[in-house]
Design an enzyme around this catalytic site. Structure first.
Site, mmCIF file in Angstrom:
data_model
loop_
_atom_site.group_PDB
_atom_site.id
_atom_site.type_symbol
_atom_site.label_atom_id
_atom_site.label_comp_id
_atom_site.label_asym_id
_atom_site.label_seq_id
_atom_site.Cartn_x
_atom_site.Cartn_y
_atom_site.Cartn_z
ATOM 1 N N LYS A 6 0.825 -1.211 0.000
ATOM 2 C CA LYS A 6 0.000 0.000 0.000
ATOM 3 C C LYS A 6 0.854 1.254 0.000
ATOM 4 C CE LYS A 6 -4.369 -1.714 1.695
ATOM 5 N NZ LYS A 6 -5.361 -1.762 2.762
ATOM 6 N N LYS A 8 -4.270 -11.021 -6.136
ATOM 7 C CA LYS A 8 -5.443 -11.343 -5.323
ATOM 8 C C LYS A 8 -6.682 -10.619 -5.865
ATOM 9 C CE LYS A 8 -6.189 -9.100 -1.481
ATOM 10 N NZ LYS A 8 -6.313 -8.526 -0.133
ATOM 11 N N LYS A 58 -11.601 -5.804 -4.063
ATOM 12 C CA LYS A 58 -12.694 -4.873 -4.378
ATOM 13 C C LYS A 58 -12.154 -3.506 -4.761
ATOM 14 C CE LYS A 58 -13.526 -4.312 0.597
ATOM 15 N NZ LYS A 58 -13.453 -5.260 1.574
HETATM 16 P P1 AMP Z 1 -10.911 -7.032 3.429
HETATM 17 O O1 AMP Z 1 -11.913 -6.876 2.342
HETATM 18 O O2 AMP Z 1 -9.517 -6.727 2.986
HETATM 19 O O3 AMP Z 1 -11.286 -6.345 4.680
HETATM 20 O O4 AMP Z 1 -10.891 -8.591 3.756
HETATM 21 C C1 AMP Z 1 -11.862 -9.229 4.547
HETATM 22 C C2 AMP Z 1 -11.597 -10.717 4.603
HETATM 23 O O5 AMP Z 1 -11.697 -11.308 3.298
HETATM 24 C C3 AMP Z 1 -10.194 -11.091 5.112
HETATM 25 O O6 AMP Z 1 -10.292 -12.241 5.929
HETATM 26 C C4 AMP Z 1 -9.434 -11.393 3.862
HETATM 27 O O7 AMP Z 1 -8.366 -12.289 4.067
HETATM 28 C C5 AMP Z 1 -10.511 -12.030 2.993
HETATM 29 N N1 AMP Z 1 -10.215 -11.848 1.560
HETATM 30 C C6 AMP Z 1 -10.112 -10.673 0.891
HETATM 31 N N2 AMP Z 1 -9.824 -10.880 -0.404
HETATM 32 C C7 AMP Z 1 -9.736 -12.235 -0.568
HETATM 33 C C8 AMP Z 1 -9.459 -13.081 -1.699
HETATM 34 N N3 AMP Z 1 -9.209 -12.580 -2.896
HETATM 35 N N4 AMP Z 1 -9.466 -14.413 -1.496
HETATM 36 C C9 AMP Z 1 -9.719 -14.926 -0.271
HETATM 37 N N5 AMP Z 1 -9.971 -14.186 0.825
HETATM 38 C C10 AMP Z 1 -9.988 -12.852 0.686
#
Ligand code: AMP
Ligand code: TRP
Length: 330
Positions: free
Chosen positions: A113, A195, A198
Site C-alpha cells: 500500500k 489477489k 474490491k
Molecule cells: P478485506 O476486504 O480486505 O477487509 O478482507 C476481509 C476478509 O476477506 C479477510 O479475511 C481477507 O483475508 C478475505 N479476503 C479478501 N480478499 C480475498 C481473496 N481474494 N481471497 C480470499 N480471501 C480474501
C-alpha cells in the site's frame, strides 16, 4: 463449558467480492454454532485509504446487510461496527507502545500500500496491523477465520499478545488463525497472479457478491486463462486453477471430481458452468439482501445491540490492560 471465541472482520471500503465470501464470510457462518462469534465491520481500518464519507456510511450499512444475507445470524453472533466500540482505538494506543517499527515496516500489505500512495503516506497505514491486533485481543479470541493475505497480521497479533503478557503478566489469550485450504486466496479474473480485490481499478477482475447474473456470466467468460487448452489443477495454469477453486468451494465438490468431469472439454464449457454455479450460490444471498436493505430499522437495531454486547466484553479486557500498565482507575 464456555464456548471458545471467534473474531473476524472486513473493511467497508467497497462492495464485498466473492473472494471475501469464499475466503472469510462463508467460514464465519460455519463457526456460529460451535463458537461465540464476533463479526465486525472495520470502518476504522477503512479510512487508512481515502474514502468518500457518504459512501463509507452507505457501504457500512450495506456490509451489515450482506453479512446477515450470507447467513450470519444476529441471534447467534455479535455483529457490530468497529468505531462504535472506542476500546478498539484505546487498546491500539497501548499496543503501539510495544510494537516495533522494524516489524511493522516488514508487513507485506503495508509495503504494497505504501508503494501505491507515493505522496503523503499516512501513519494509519503503518499502524493498521496494530489496530487489527487490538480488535482480536480485546475479545480474548481463540480463533480468527481469515483469508491467506491476513496471515502475517495474525502473526503480529500473536507476537503482541505474548510480548504484553511477558512484560506485564498474563492478560491476553494468544489467538490462532483459521485459514482454509481452498478459497483462502481467490485471484483476480484478469490477473491470476494478483489477489481478487474490491479496490481493483478493473472491475472485470472481481465478482461482487451482489453482481447480477449477466455481469457474472460476462466476467467469468472474459477471465484470463492460458493457451494450453487442458483443464488441470496446477501452478502453470493459474487462471484455470482459480476457476476450479471457485467451482469447488461454491459447489462443495472436490477439485478431483470436477477435473475428471471436464476431462477433454474446452475452457468455454467450464466457464459457462462455473458461471451458473456461482449464480446459484449467490442468488439466495442476493434475495435476502434485497429484503434486508429495505429494512433500515432492523439493521439499526442489530448494530446497536451488537455494539453494546461487544463493548461489554471489550471493556473487561481494556480495564485489565489499563490497570496492568499503571493507569489510575477513574
Ligand atoms: P478485506 O476486504 O480486505 O477487509 O478482507 C476481509 C476478509 O476477506 C479477510 O479475511 C481477507 O483475508 C478475505 N479476503 C479478501 N480478499 C480475498 C481473496 N481474494 N481471497 C480470499 N480471501 C480474501
Ligand atoms: N485487516 C483485515 C483485512 O483487511 C480486516 C480486519 C480488521 C480483521 N480487523 C480484523 C480480520 C480482525 C480479522 C480479525 O482483511
Amino acid at each position: 463449558m464456555e464456548k471458545k471465541i471467534v473474531f473476524s472482520g472486513a473493511q467497508p471500503s467497497g462492495s464485498l467480492t466473492i473472494g471475501n465470501y469464499l475466503g472469510a464470510i462463508k467460514n464465519w457462518v460455519e463457526l456460529q454454532d460451535e463458537y461465540d462469534c464476533y463479526y465486525s465491520i472495520v470502518d476504522l481500518h477503512a479510512i487508512t485509504v481515502p474514502q468518500v464519507p457518504k459512501d463509507l456510511r452507505s457501504n457500512t450499512l450495506k456490509q451489515l446487510a450482506i453479512y446477515i444475507a450470507c447467513g450470519i445470524d444476529p441471534e447467534k453472533s455479535t455483529l457490530f461496527i468497529q468505531s462504535h466500540v472506542p476500546a478498539h482505538t484505546e487498546l491500539t494506543w497501548v499496543l503501539n507502545t510495544i510494537s516495533y517499527m522494524g516489524q511493522l515496516s516488514r508487513m507485506t500489505q503495508y509495503k504494497e500500500k505504501s508503494r501505491k500512495s507515493e505522496e503523503n503516506l499516512n501513519a494509519g497505514l503503518f499502524t493498521y496491523p496494530v489496530l487489527m491486533a487490538a480488535d482480536i485481543l480485546l475479545y480474548q479470541t481463540d480463533l480468527v477465520p481469515v483469508g491467506e493475505d491476513q496471515k502475517q497480521h495474525l502473526e503480529l497479533a500473536r507476537d503482541l499478545a505474548i510480548r504484553f503478557n511477558n512484560k506485564y503478566s498474563e492478560t491476553f489469550k494468544v489467538p490462532e488463525p483459521l485459514i482454509k485450504e481452498f478459497g483462502a486466496r481467490i485471484m483476480s479474473l484478469q490477473d491470476p497472479e494478483a489477489k481478487m480485490s474490491k479496490s481493483d481499478s478493473d472491475e472485470n477482475g472481481y465478482i461482487l457478491i451482489l453482481d447480477d447474473k449477466d455481469t457474472i456470466r460476462r466476467k467469468i467468460k472474459r477471465a484470463v486463462t492460458d493457451s494450453l487448452g487442458v483443464i488441470a489443477y496446477n501452478d502453470e495454469q493459474l487462471g484455470i486453477k482459480n476457476l476450479l477453486d471457485m467451482y469447488s468451494v461454491f459447489s462443495g465438490e472436490s477439485i478431483e471430481e470436477i477435473v475428471n468431469r471436464y476431462e477433454g472439454k474446452g475452457y468455454g464449457i467450464l466457464k459457462e458452468d462455473l458461471a451458473e454455479v456461482v449464480i446459484e450460490g449467490l442468488s439466495p444471498i442476493q434475495r435476502k439482501y434485497d429484503e434486508l436493505s429495505k429494512n433500515k430499522d432492523y439493521l439499526e437495531k442489530i448494530y446497536k445491540s451488537g455494539a453494546e454486547k461487544a463493548e461489554y466484553q471489550a471493556m473487561k479486557t481494556l480495564r485489565k490492560v489499563y490497570r496492568k500498565v499503571g493507569f489510575i482507575p477513574r
